[in-house]
Design an enzyme around this catalytic site. Structure first.
Site, PDB file in Angstrom:
ATOM      1  N   GLY A  34       0.823  -1.210   0.000  1.00  0.00           N
ATOM      2  CA  GLY A  34       0.000   0.000   0.000  1.00  0.00           C
ATOM      3  C   GLY A  34       0.855   1.258   0.000  1.00  0.00           C
ATOM      4  O   GLY A  34       0.578   2.226  -0.712  1.00  0.00           O
ATOM      5  N   TYR A  70      -9.589  -6.011  14.898  1.00  0.00           N
ATOM      6  CA  TYR A  70      -8.435  -6.782  15.353  1.00  0.00           C
ATOM      7  C   TYR A  70      -7.830  -7.603  14.210  1.00  0.00           C
ATOM      8  O   TYR A  70      -6.663  -7.928  14.196  1.00  0.00           O
ATOM      9  CB  TYR A  70      -8.832  -7.767  16.455  1.00  0.00           C
ATOM     10  N   ASP A 164      -1.166 -17.499  -3.237  1.00  0.00           N
ATOM     11  CA  ASP A 164      -2.370 -17.783  -2.458  1.00  0.00           C
ATOM     12  C   ASP A 164      -3.470 -18.237  -3.416  1.00  0.00           C
ATOM     13  O   ASP A 164      -3.586 -17.696  -4.531  1.00  0.00           O
ATOM     14  CB  ASP A 164      -2.917 -16.509  -1.776  1.00  0.00           C
ATOM     15  N   THR A 204      18.679 -13.783  -2.007  1.00  0.00           N
ATOM     16  CA  THR A 204      17.792 -13.480  -3.139  1.00  0.00           C
ATOM     17  C   THR A 204      16.874 -14.654  -3.493  1.00  0.00           C
ATOM     18  O   THR A 204      15.950 -14.500  -4.269  1.00  0.00           O
ATOM     19  CB  THR A 204      18.601 -13.138  -4.407  1.00  0.00           C
ATOM     20  N   CYS A 399     -17.268  10.163  17.209  1.00  0.00           N
ATOM     21  CA  CYS A 399     -18.351   9.194  17.003  1.00  0.00           C
ATOM     22  C   CYS A 399     -18.798   8.579  18.325  1.00  0.00           C
ATOM     23  O   CYS A 399     -19.437   9.253  19.116  1.00  0.00           O
ATOM     24  CB  CYS A 399     -17.953   8.156  15.957  1.00  0.00           C
ATOM     25  N   LEU A 400     -18.418   7.327  18.635  1.00  0.00           N
ATOM     26  CA  LEU A 400     -18.789   6.787  19.943  1.00  0.00           C
ATOM     27  C   LEU A 400     -18.222   7.689  21.043  1.00  0.00           C
ATOM     28  O   LEU A 400     -18.827   7.826  22.110  1.00  0.00           O
ATOM     29  CB  LEU A 400     -18.252   5.354  20.096  1.00  0.00           C
ATOM     30  N   GLY A 401     -17.097   8.329  20.780  1.00  0.00           N
ATOM     31  CA  GLY A 401     -16.500   9.276  21.737  1.00  0.00           C
ATOM     32  C   GLY A 401     -17.439  10.437  22.026  1.00  0.00           C
ATOM     33  O   GLY A 401     -17.555  10.905  23.165  1.00  0.00           O
ATOM     34  N   HIS A 525     -16.550  11.403  11.494  1.00  0.00           N
ATOM     35  CA  HIS A 525     -15.143  11.006  11.642  1.00  0.00           C
ATOM     36  C   HIS A 525     -14.247  11.978  10.878  1.00  0.00           C
ATOM     37  O   HIS A 525     -13.968  11.738   9.694  1.00  0.00           O
ATOM     38  CB  HIS A 525     -14.927   9.613  11.044  1.00  0.00           C
ATOM     39  N   GLU A 527     -11.144  12.266  11.054  1.00  0.00           N
ATOM     40  CA  GLU A 527      -9.826  11.672  10.773  1.00  0.00           C
ATOM     41  C   GLU A 527      -9.697  11.160   9.342  1.00  0.00           C
ATOM     42  O   GLU A 527      -8.609  11.139   8.782  1.00  0.00           O
ATOM     43  CB  GLU A 527      -9.506  10.555  11.775  1.00  0.00           C
TER      44      GLU A 527
HETATM   45  N1  GLN Z   1     -21.543   2.426  17.838  1.00  0.00           N
HETATM   46  C1  GLN Z   1     -21.935   3.769  17.574  1.00  0.00           C
HETATM   47  C2  GLN Z   1     -23.034   3.861  16.526  1.00  0.00           C
HETATM   48  O1  GLN Z   1     -23.227   2.939  15.775  1.00  0.00           O
HETATM   49  C3  GLN Z   1     -20.731   4.618  17.172  1.00  0.00           C
HETATM   50  C4  GLN Z   1     -20.063   4.132  15.918  1.00  0.00           C
HETATM   51  C5  GLN Z   1     -18.666   4.687  15.738  1.00  0.00           C
HETATM   52  O2  GLN Z   1     -18.026   5.127  16.687  1.00  0.00           O
HETATM   53  N2  GLN Z   1     -18.163   4.647  14.533  1.00  0.00           N
HETATM   54  O3  GLN Z   1     -23.719   4.840  16.423  1.00  0.00           O
END
Ligand code: GLN
Length: 551
Positions: A34, A70, A164, A204, A399-401, A525, A527
């Site tokens: 990448g 993960y 693969d 090599t 988001c969830l934050g 988001h 980011e």
């Molecule tokens: N789980 C939460 C929702 O679905 C937040 C999702 C996230 O943080 N991307 O709304």
């Protein structure tokens, strides 16, 4: 992000279509296909070409949206709402150009499309087979990017390692494309040159075997990019060239770098772009040299910080750093912009509680609570937010934050002790974060997410408006739950203000606490939109607040 052609198609001899550059991998996974693809794209873009990069993922999932972080790292979201491989994040960060669903194709998607066509009777009774039907569909997905005359080069990275089972149809499609358009198609094979410390030698042989494997499948690589921990001397290079059937100048060294951002410069030193252009019949004398001024400026700032700030990233997938790739990169972009090094402390939300909170977070200049799904680690996130809010520590929630920031405020400021998100506690008496009414009737969760870019109006006089410096923005989403409008007035009276609103749906996109030094959280988001040459304003302002706090 831009997408304008800087060179006329004359430079590629007029009337010609896009050129196709395939990047395959051999010997081992994780060699950085990448980054090599993105670096080559950067060098071609720096010469004025329009370039796009595509990732073909050989797994059967239709998209990476359902993959556990993960296993596969973060799921990257494009403006058109595609849930994609994290490599697309590298492409956008390097090129400052948006990608879309067409830039990430999986085997699942290829088969889904072929099977749908078969069901519609489009194959007219023919037996549907891997060759030609699956390989045709793969080629269609590659060529569609080149067909609109928008791109001079389409770089296609093939996931996995040659040999693969899953990647066989892709290699076959590459063989066919080389055969059908030999002047417009080249293959770069990225391999590993291991160093045996006992013998003190670079080896090599694995590369020779890997190239043989490609040859058995009918593909002669044009260029070898050799990942190595030590410099390749002339002897090794000529040995590789001879045994692998490539020109000596087509053996390119890719030595381990301090940062991924050095790789375009290392590839430039190795003349990867020049070799690629000559192999594709471009007269180098007609092409401007690569202009990497902005890139070099970033690297200078990144490598020579005047100070450092300590940021705590609170999440539940911290063991695998790729799970929060875009956030870590966005922090680095913003840090470099402010000539500030980022010391990122990855803190597992399950390991935080009210008792150890000062031990865990006391040393931080700023706290960022990460996105996520499900209930694991939620209490630790709520404790971290309470700590940031009550101690006036810069806080950024994503988001969830943001959802956790709303729950924490409801419980500890509004006194709604049982407030929660209905994602975590379905029958909470105070669902301050909830599904919208129309979503509640849908029982199948697939397809119910708010994905991709949505508009957001910024409230006059707010911090968000000041940071962005405009009235309205578009940001990318990936979530199901929303701020519950029923509670908005109560929140605003108590000091948490909704400062970003979706003008169409009225949904809350940003909350702030104006009385706090820096407390801002977004449902979207940011980011995903931060790039090397255009760091995201919310990350810059957050780091700015952390710098102030550190003084
Ligand atoms: N789980 C939460 C929702 O679905 C937040 C999702 C996230 O943080 N991307 O709304």
């Amino acid at each position: 992000m831009h997408n304008t052609s800087a060179l006329s198609s004359d430079n590629l001899s007029s009337g010609r279509n896009s050129r196709y550059i395939f990047v395959t991998g051999g010997v081992s996974s994780s060699l950085g296909k990448g980054i090599i693809s993105a670096s080559l794209a950067k060098l071609l873009q720096a010469r004025g070409y329009n370039v796009t990069i595509q990732k073909l993922d050989p797994y059967i999932n239709v998209d990476p949206g359902t993959l556990n972080p993960y296993e596969h790292g973060e799921c990257y979201v494009t403006v058109d709402g595609a849930e994609t491989d994290l490599d697309l994040g590298h492409y956008e960060r390097f090129l400052n150009v948006c990608t879309t669903q067409s830039n990430n194709i999986t085997t699942g998607r290829i088969y889904q499309s072929v099977i749908n066509k078969e069901r519609r009777g489009e194959y007219l009774g023919k037996t549907v087979q891997i060759i030609p039907h699956i390989t045709d569909e793969i080629k269609r997905c590659v060529q569609i990017l080149g067909s609109e005359n928008e791109f001079d080069f389409v770089i296609t990275e093939i996931g996995g390692t040659v040999g693969d089972i899953e990647s066989l149809p892709y290699v076959e499609a590459v063989r066919q494309m080389k055969w059908e358009c030999p002047d417009d198609t080249i293959v770069i094979h990225l391999t590993l040159i291991p160093y045996l410390s006992a013998a003190g030698e670079l080896k090599t042989k694995p590369t020779q075997h890997s190239v043989k494997q490609l040859l058995e499948l009918g593909v002669q690589p044009d260029i070898l990019v050799c990942r190595t921990e030590h410099e390749l001397n002339a002897g090794i290079r000529s040995k590789l060239a001879r045994f692998c059937n490539v020109a000596p100048d087509s053996v390119i060294q890719s030595i381990d770098a301090d940062t991924i951002y050095d790789v375009p410069l290392l590839m430039k030193d190795e003349k990867l772009d020049e070799v690629v252009l000559s192999k594709l019949g471009v007269n180098l004398e007609c092409v401007p040299p690569a202009n990497l001024d902005k890139w070099n400026n970033f690297i200078n700032r990144y490598k020579n910080p005047e100070r450092t700030v300590k940021i705590g990233l609170i999440g539940k997938y911290v063991e695998l750093k790729d799970s929060y790739k875009s956030i870590a990169e966005a922090l680095d972009h913003a840090g470099a912009n402010l000539k500030t090094g980022i010391e990122l402390d990855w803190i597992h939300s399950e390991q935080i509680n009210e008792i150890n909170i000062t031990d865990k977070l006391g040393h931080l200049d700023g706290i960022l609570v990460a996105p996520g799904f499900g209930s694991r680690g939620i209490d630790g996130k709520l404790s971290a937010i309470k700590y940031a809010r009550t101690n006036n520590i810069p806080f950024f929630g994503i988001c969830l934050g943001m959802q956790c920031a709303v729950v924490e405020f409801a419980r500890n400021v509004l006194g709604l002790k049982e407030a929660h998100s209905s994602e975590i506690k379905e029958y909470t008496p105070h669902p301050v974060i909830d599904l919208m009414t129309e979503q509640k009737s849908i029982t199948n969760m697939g397809g119910t997410m708010r994905l991709g870019a949505y508009p957001c109006d910024l409230k006059e006089g707010s911090k968000a408006r000041e940071i962005y410096g405009v009235e309205s923005v578009e940001e990318r989403h990936r979530h199901r739950y929303e701020f519950n409008e029923v509670y908005r007035e109560q929140f605003e009276e108590a000091g948490m203000i909704a400062t970003g609103i979706n003008p169409v749906s009225g949904l809350v996109e940003i909350v702030e606490i104006p009385d706090h030094r820096y407390f801002l959280a977004s449902q979207f988001h940011p980011e995903y939109a931060s790039t090397v040459i255009a760091p995201h304003p919310l990350f810059i302002s957050f780091i700015g607040a952390c710098i102030e706090n550190a003084k």
